[in-house]
Design an enzyme around this catalytic site. Structure first.
Site, PDB file in Angstrom:
ATOM      1  N   ASP A  33       1.216  -1.087  -0.005  1.00  0.00           N
ATOM      2  CA  ASP A  33      -0.378   0.130  -0.045  1.00  0.00           C
ATOM      3  C   ASP A  33       0.705   1.110  -0.106  1.00  0.00           C
ATOM      4  OD1 ASP A  33      -1.868   2.380   0.749  1.00  0.00           O
ATOM      5  OD2 ASP A  33      -3.060   0.657   1.404  1.00  0.00           O
ATOM      6  N   THR A  56     -15.612  -2.922 -10.634  1.00  0.00           N
ATOM      7  CA  THR A  56     -16.243  -2.268  -9.677  1.00  0.00           C
ATOM      8  C   THR A  56     -18.041  -2.835 -10.404  1.00  0.00           C
ATOM      9  OG1 THR A  56     -17.394  -0.082  -8.945  1.00  0.00           O
ATOM     10  CG2 THR A  56     -15.633  -0.096 -10.773  1.00  0.00           C
ATOM     11  N   ASP A  57     -19.164  -2.350 -10.839  1.00  0.00           N
ATOM     12  CA  ASP A  57     -20.306  -2.800 -11.122  1.00  0.00           C
ATOM     13  C   ASP A  57     -20.640  -1.318 -11.974  1.00  0.00           C
ATOM     14  OD1 ASP A  57     -20.894  -0.747  -8.967  1.00  0.00           O
ATOM     15  OD2 ASP A  57     -22.723  -1.731  -8.701  1.00  0.00           O
ATOM     16  N   GLU A  58     -19.613  -0.028 -11.904  1.00  0.00           N
ATOM     17  CA  GLU A  58     -19.517   1.143 -12.265  1.00  0.00           C
ATOM     18  C   GLU A  58     -18.878   1.077 -13.587  1.00  0.00           C
ATOM     19  OE1 GLU A  58     -17.870   4.690 -10.279  1.00  0.00           O
ATOM     20  OE2 GLU A  58     -18.931   3.833  -8.089  1.00  0.00           O
ATOM     21  N   TYR A 102     -13.211   7.696 -12.951  1.00  0.00           N
ATOM     22  CA  TYR A 102     -13.260   6.766 -12.798  1.00  0.00           C
ATOM     23  C   TYR A 102     -12.935   4.943 -13.169  1.00  0.00           C
ATOM     24  CZ  TYR A 102     -13.926   3.120  -8.746  1.00  0.00           C
ATOM     25  OH  TYR A 102     -14.031   2.106  -8.739  1.00  0.00           O
ATOM     26  N   LYS A 107     -11.201   2.228 -14.636  1.00  0.00           N
ATOM     27  CA  LYS A 107     -11.489   0.651 -13.352  1.00  0.00           C
ATOM     28  C   LYS A 107     -12.155  -0.068 -14.970  1.00  0.00           C
ATOM     29  CE  LYS A 107     -11.612  -0.826 -10.491  1.00  0.00           C
ATOM     30  NZ  LYS A 107     -10.074  -0.696  -9.002  1.00  0.00           N
ATOM     31  N   ASN A 153     -21.908  -1.064  -4.708  1.00  0.00           N
ATOM     32  CA  ASN A 153     -21.162  -0.023  -3.604  1.00  0.00           C
ATOM     33  C   ASN A 153     -21.333  -0.518  -2.206  1.00  0.00           C
ATOM     34  OD1 ASN A 153     -22.841   1.691  -5.360  1.00  0.00           O
ATOM     35  ND2 ASN A 153     -21.992   2.661  -3.294  1.00  0.00           N
ATOM     36  N   LYS A 166     -16.799   8.879   1.785  1.00  0.00           N
ATOM     37  CA  LYS A 166     -17.935   8.653   0.653  1.00  0.00           C
ATOM     38  C   LYS A 166     -19.605   8.858   1.266  1.00  0.00           C
ATOM     39  CE  LYS A 166     -15.302   6.355  -2.303  1.00  0.00           C
ATOM     40  NZ  LYS A 166     -13.281   5.989  -0.850  1.00  0.00           N
TER      41      LYS A 166
END
Ligand code: NAD
Ligand code: DAU
Length: 340
Positions: A41, A129-131, A156, A160, A185, A195
Site C-alpha cells: 500500500d 466495480t459494477d460502475e 474513475y 476501472k 457499493n 464517501k
C-alpha cells in the site's frame, strides 16, 4: 478453479490499508489461519495503517510502496502464491476534479501487477466495480449481469473498465491465471469520510448538516464489506480462471432513503439535511444480478439486514472519532469548493 480448490499460503493484498482491502485482510486473518498476507500500500490520503494495526505481525506484513513501482512489485510477486488487487484511486468526485492519478494507479498499476504475475506464473484476482457497466434507469427492471456491455460514465469508472480489459487480454493472450469480480457499493468500518455513508454520519456527529446530491433519487446496491470479502475469497480459491463474477446482495436503495435511515437512527429529523449541487455525469442506478456467483460457487451474503448493518456502521464511527477526525476538515473543505 475448474472444480479444483486453490489453496494459497502467501498472498499479496494491494490497497490493504484502504477501506475494502483492510476489511479483506481482517477476514483472511480471522478465517484462514494458514495464510500469510503481505499488504502492499502506498498510503495515499485514503490509506491508513491503523486499519490493520494490532493484527499478528507473523501473519500480516505491511510494505509501503507503489503498485506502479515495477522493481518492488516484481520482488514481492516472485515469492507469493497470489495477488488480490484492491489498490486504486476509488472516489468518483476526486476523479472528476483531477483524473490523472486515476489513470496512473488504476491502469498503469494494474498493468505493472499483471506483468509481474505473468512473469512469475502467479495467480491474480482483480477487484473491480459494477460502475464499469454504466447505469440503469430507475424504472428499468434489468440488473447488471456478466454479459452487460461496458459503458463507464466517470473518469474513475473508465479507468476501472480499462484495467478490467487489460486483465481479460492478459488471460487470453498470455494465459494469465486470473479472475475478476465486479462488486456494488460497500458499507462498513474503515470507509473514508469522503464517501456517502461515512460523510453523512460524521457530519451529524460533528453538528453539520448531511449533504444530498441532485434529487436524491439515485439508487445504489449496498453490500456489507464482509460479504464482499467472502465473495472474493470464494472466487480466488474456487472461481474458474478467466471468468468474471458479479458480487451483490440485493441491496438496492435510493440515496434519500439511506440518508433518512441514517437521520432516524441518529435521532434526527428526517428532513434535517441540505440539497447540494449534483455530481456531473451522476450515474442514476446500479443493480447487480449475482446469480452466477451464487449458483457456481454457492456464495451467499450473511449480512442481509441493512438496517442493523447501518446501525453497526454508525456505532463504529461514533466509537472511532480519533480514526476519522484527522481527515474530516480537509474533506469538507474540498467539498465546499465544489459546491457540495
Ligand atoms: P480506498 O480508496 O478506501 O482504498 C484504496 C487503497 O489503495 C488505499 O489504502 C490507498 O493508499 C491504496 N493505494 C492507492 N494508490 C496506490 C498505489 N499507487 N499503490 C499502492 N497503493 C495505493 O478504496 P476502496 O473503497 O477500499 O476500494 C478498493 C477497491 O475496491 C478498488 O479497486 C475499488 O475500485 C473497488 N471497489 C470499491 C467499491 C466500494 O464500494 N468502495 C465497490 C466495488 C469495488
Ligand atoms: O458501485 C461501486 C462504487 O461505489 C465503487 O466502485 C466506488 O469506489 C465507490 O466510491 C462507490 O461509488 P459511488 O459514487 O456510488 O459512491 P459514493 O459514496 O461517492 O456516493 C454514493 C451515492 O451518494 C452517489 O449516488 C452520490 C451520492 N452522494 C455522495 C456523497 C459523498 C451524495 O448524495 N452526497 C454525498 O455527500
Amino acid at each position: 478453479m475448474d472444480g479444483n480448490v486453490f489453496e494459497p499460503r502467501n498472498i499479496i493484498v494491494t490497497g490493504g490499508c484502504g477501506f475494502i482491502g483492510s476489511n479483506f485482510v481482517h477476514y483472511v486473518v480471522n478465517n484462514h489461519p494458514d495464510v500469510h498476507v503481505t499488504v502492499l500500500d502506498k498510503l495515499t490520503y485514503a490509506g491508513n495503517p491503523e486499519n490493520i494495526a494490532g493484527l499478528d505481525p507473523g501473519r500480516v506484513e505491511l510494505v509501503v510502496g507503489d503498485i506502479c513501482d515495477a522493481a518492488l512489485v516484481d520482488r514481492l510477486v516472485c515469492r507469493a502464491d497470489a495477488v488480490v488487487h484492491y489498490a486504486a484511486e476509488s472516489h468518483n468526485d476526486n476523479s472528476i476534479a483531477d483524473p490523472a492519478p486515476f489513470v496512473r494507479t488504476n491502469v498503469e498499476g494494474t498493468f505493472t501487477l499483471i506483468e509481474a504475475c505473468r512473469r512469475h506464473g502467479v495467480r491474480y484476482h482483480h477487484v473491480s466495480t459494477d460502475e464499469v457497466y454504466g447505469d440503469l434507469a430507475l424504472d428499468d427492471p434489468a440488473r447488471f449481469t456478466e454479459e452487460t456491455p461496458y459503458r463507464p460514465s466517470s473518469p474513475y469508472s473508465s479507468t476501472k473498465a480499462a484495467s478490467d480489459m487489460l486483465v481479460r487480454a492478459w488471460v487470453r493472450t498470455y494465459g494469465l491465471a486470473a479472475t475478476i469480480s465486479n462488486c456494488s457499493n460497500n458499507y462498513g468500518p474503515y470507509q473514508h469520510v469522503e464517501k456517502f455513508i461515512p460523510r453523512q454520519v460524521t457530519n451529524i456527529l460533528d453538528g453539520r448538516r448531511p449533504k444530498l446530491y441532485g434529487d436524491g433519487r439515485n439508487v445504489r446496491d449496498w453490500i456489507n464489506t464482509d460479504d464482499h470479502s467472502s465473495a472474493v475469497w470464494a472466487i480466488l480459491t474456487r472461481g474458474r480462471i478467466g471468468e468474471t463474477y458479479l458480487v451483490g446482495a440485493d441491496g438496492e436503495r435510493s440515496n434519500i432513503d439511506v440518508l433518512r435511515a441514517i437521520l432516524r437512527a441518529m435521532g434526527r429529523d428526517e428532513d434535517d439535511f441540505d440539497w447540494v449541487r449534483d455530481r456531473p455525469g451522476h450515474d442514476r442506478r446500479y443493480a447487480i444480478d449475482p446469480t452466477k456467483l451464487r449458483r457456481e460457487l454457492g456464495w451467499e451474503p450473511t449480512h442481509t439486514d441493512f438496517a442493523s448493518g447501518l446501525e453497526q456502521t454508525i456505532a463504529w464511527y461514533r466509537d472511532h472519532e480519533s480514526w476519522w477526525r484527522p481527515a474530516k476538515e480537509a474533506t469538507e473543505k474540498k467539498y465546499a469548493t465544489q459546491g457540495q
